[in-house]
Design a protein around this motif. Structure first.
Motif, PDB file in Angstrom:
ATOM      1  N   THR A  24      68.108  21.122  53.948  1.00 15.13           N
ATOM      2  CA  THR A  24      69.496  20.152  53.918  1.00 15.13           C
ATOM      3  C   THR A  24      70.166  21.357  55.097  1.00 15.13           C
ATOM      4  N   ALA A  25      71.275  20.343  55.576  1.00 14.73           N
ATOM      5  CA  ALA A  25      71.865  20.821  56.654  1.00 14.73           C
ATOM      6  C   ALA A  25      72.997  21.905  56.200  1.00 14.73           C
ATOM      7  N   GLN A  26      73.208  22.997  56.863  1.00 15.63           N
ATOM      8  CA  GLN A  26      74.249  23.938  56.577  1.00 15.63           C
ATOM      9  C   GLN A  26      75.222  24.092  57.743  1.00 15.63           C
ATOM     10  N   THR A  27      76.682  24.122  57.210  1.00 14.66           N
ATOM     11  CA  THR A  27      77.710  24.117  58.178  1.00 14.66           C
ATOM     12  C   THR A  27      77.811  25.502  58.796  1.00 14.66           C
ATOM     13  N   GLU A  66      76.862  21.805  62.498  1.00 13.03           N
ATOM     14  CA  GLU A  66      75.746  22.225  61.440  1.00 13.03           C
ATOM     15  C   GLU A  66      74.486  22.534  61.906  1.00 13.03           C
ATOM     16  N   ILE A  67      73.796  23.363  61.142  1.00  9.52           N
ATOM     17  CA  ILE A  67      72.306  23.537  61.358  1.00  9.52           C
ATOM     18  C   ILE A  67      71.525  22.567  60.679  1.00  9.52           C
ATOM     19  N   TYR A  77      71.045  21.689  66.140  1.00  8.48           N
ATOM     20  CA  TYR A  77      72.167  21.904  65.888  1.00  8.48           C
ATOM     21  C   TYR A  77      73.008  20.010  65.873  1.00  8.48           C
ATOM     22  N   VAL A  78      73.824  19.919  65.019  1.00  9.54           N
ATOM     23  CA  VAL A  78      74.348  18.793  64.753  1.00  9.54           C
ATOM     24  C   VAL A  78      75.718  18.601  64.651  1.00  9.54           C
ATOM     25  N   ALA A  79      76.444  18.146  65.270  1.00  6.73           N
ATOM     26  CA  ALA A  79      78.096  17.985  65.387  1.00  6.73           C
ATOM     27  C   ALA A  79      78.565  16.694  64.915  1.00  6.73           C
ATOM     28  N   LYS A  80      79.770  16.720  64.319  1.00  7.57           N
ATOM     29  CA  LYS A  80      80.476  15.728  64.006  1.00  7.57           C
ATOM     30  C   LYS A  80      81.802  15.860  64.080  1.00  7.57           C
ATOM     31  N   PHE A  81      82.648  14.700  64.050  1.00 10.11           N
ATOM     32  CA  PHE A  81      84.102  14.841  64.044  1.00 10.11           C
ATOM     33  C   PHE A  81      84.629  14.394  62.765  1.00 10.11           C
TER      34      PHE A  81
END
Length: 295
Positions: A24-27, A66-67, A77-81
Motif C-alpha cells: 500500500t502507498a504511504q504518505t 506518497e510512496i 513517488y506519487v503526488a495529488k491535490f
C-alpha cells in the motif's frame, strides 16, 4: 545450533507474512499552499466567439506526496491535490471559475519526474468532467510550488473552452500581508492593526492571518518574524529553473527541453534552488516544516 535454526525460522515466518500482505502507498508529506494572485493566471480561450481572457487565481490547497506500493523498485513517488479551495476570478465580470472543477485537480495523479536537479517535479495527467485532457507540472522549490497546466478539448469537439494555468503558490504560513512580494515592516504594521481580531469574509492573508486559522494572533507574528526579509521570486525565474531541470529528465520530449545541461549548469541550478529556499531564515531559527514522515 537449535536456537539459531529456530530464530531463522521465526524470521522467515515474519518475512512471509510481510510479503503476503498487499503493498500500500504511504504518505510522506502533506504541505499546505496558498496561491499568489499576482503570479497566478488561468487563461481561458476558444469557443465559437474566440474567447481569450486571463483570470487571476487565488485560494488554498493541500499537496500530498506518497510512496507508491512498497513492492516496486526503484521507489515510486506519487503526488495529488486535496482540499482545493481555489478559484480564478474574471478581471471585469463578477464571476469565477472553480479551479478544482475547471482542471479537475483532485482527480489528477502525479508521478515524480527523474530530474538531475535539487528540486522535486511531478507530472500530472487526467481528464475533466467534459472530457478535456489535462497535463500539469508541479515543481516544489523550497517553500514555493510552481504550476503549469494545459487542457485540450476532446477530439472532434466544437465550441469547447481550453485553459492554460501558470501559477505560483507559497507554503503556509506566509506573512506577506500587504501583497507587495516581500515580507517587511509594512506587513508587521498591517498585522499590528489587526491583532486580536477574527478574520472576516475575504482574503485572510490581507487581514494579517498568515496561517489561515481565522484570527490574527501571535502565531501570525511568529510567521512574520521567521520570514522577515523574504522576497517572492519572479514567475520567470521559477519557470526558467523548472525548464532547465526538466531538460535533465530521461526521455524529455519537449523540443524546448531537448538539451541536457552541462555539470556547470547543474551547479547553477543547485545555487538557484538554495537562494530560493533560504531567504528570510535567521541564524538559530529552524525552518517550520509540515512534513510527516512514517517510521
Amino acid at each position: 545450533m537449535t536456537r539459531l535454526l529456530g530464530w531463522l525460522l521465526a524470521c522467515g515466518g515474519v518475512l512471509a507474512v510481510l510479503l503476503a500482505e498487499p503493498a500500500t502507498a504511504q504518505t510522506v508529506s502533506t504541505e499546505h499552499y496558498r496561491f499568489l494572485p499576482k503570479l497566478s493566471v488561468l487563461n481561458q480561450h476558444g469557443g465559437f466567439g474566440g474567447f481569450d481572457v486571463d483570470h487571476r487565481v487565488m485560494g488554498t490547497f493541500d499537496f500530498e506526496v506518497e510512496i507508491g506500493p512498497t513492492d516496486v523498485w526503484p521507489t515510486a513517488y506519487v503526488a495529488k491535490f486535496s482540499d482545493v479551495n481555489a478559484w480564478a476570478s474574471h478581471p471585469i465580470l463578477a464571476y469565477v471559475l472553480p479551479l478544482n472543477q475547471t482542471l479537475n485537480l483532485e482527480g489528477l495523479v502525479g508521478h515524480k519526474v527523474p530530474v538531475r536537479a535539487p528540486i522535486d517535479i511531478y507530472r500530472f495527467d487526467g481528464t475533466t468532467g467534459d472530457g478535456s485532457s489535462v497535463e500539469l507540472y508541479a515543481a516544489q522549490i523550497g517553500p514555493w510550488l510552481h504550476l503549469k497546466a494545459t487542457t485540450a478539448a476532446p477530439p472532434n469537439s466544437a465550441d469547447f473552452f481550453e485553459y492554460e494555468l501558470k501559477a505560483v503558490a507559497r507554503r503556509t504560513p506566509f506573512a506577506d500581508f500587504d501583497g507587495n512580494s516581500s515580507v517587511d515592516n509594512a506587513d508587521l504594521a498591517k498585522w499590528a492593526s489587526r491583532f486580536g481580531l477574527k478574520t472576516s469574509v475575504g482574503d485572510a492573508l490581507a487581514q494579517g492571518d498568515a496561517n489561515g486559522d481565522g484570527v490574527t494572533d501571535g502565531a501570525d507574528f511568529l510567521a512574520w518574524q521567521r520570514q522577515a526579509g523574504e522576497v517572492v521570486p519572479t514567475a520567470e525565474s521559477l519557470d526558467a529553473l523548472v525548464t532547465a531541470a526538466l531538460a535533465t529528465a530521461n526521455g524529455a520530449t519537449q523540443s524546448s527541453l531537448a538539451a541536457v545541461p552541462e555539470p556547470a549548469t547543474f551547479a547553477l541550478l543547485s545555487l538557484a534552488v538554495a537562494a530560493l529556499s533560504s531567504p528570510g531564515l535567521r541564524p538559530g531559527v529552524a525552518r517550520h516544516s509540515r512534513t510527516h514522515r512514517l517510521a
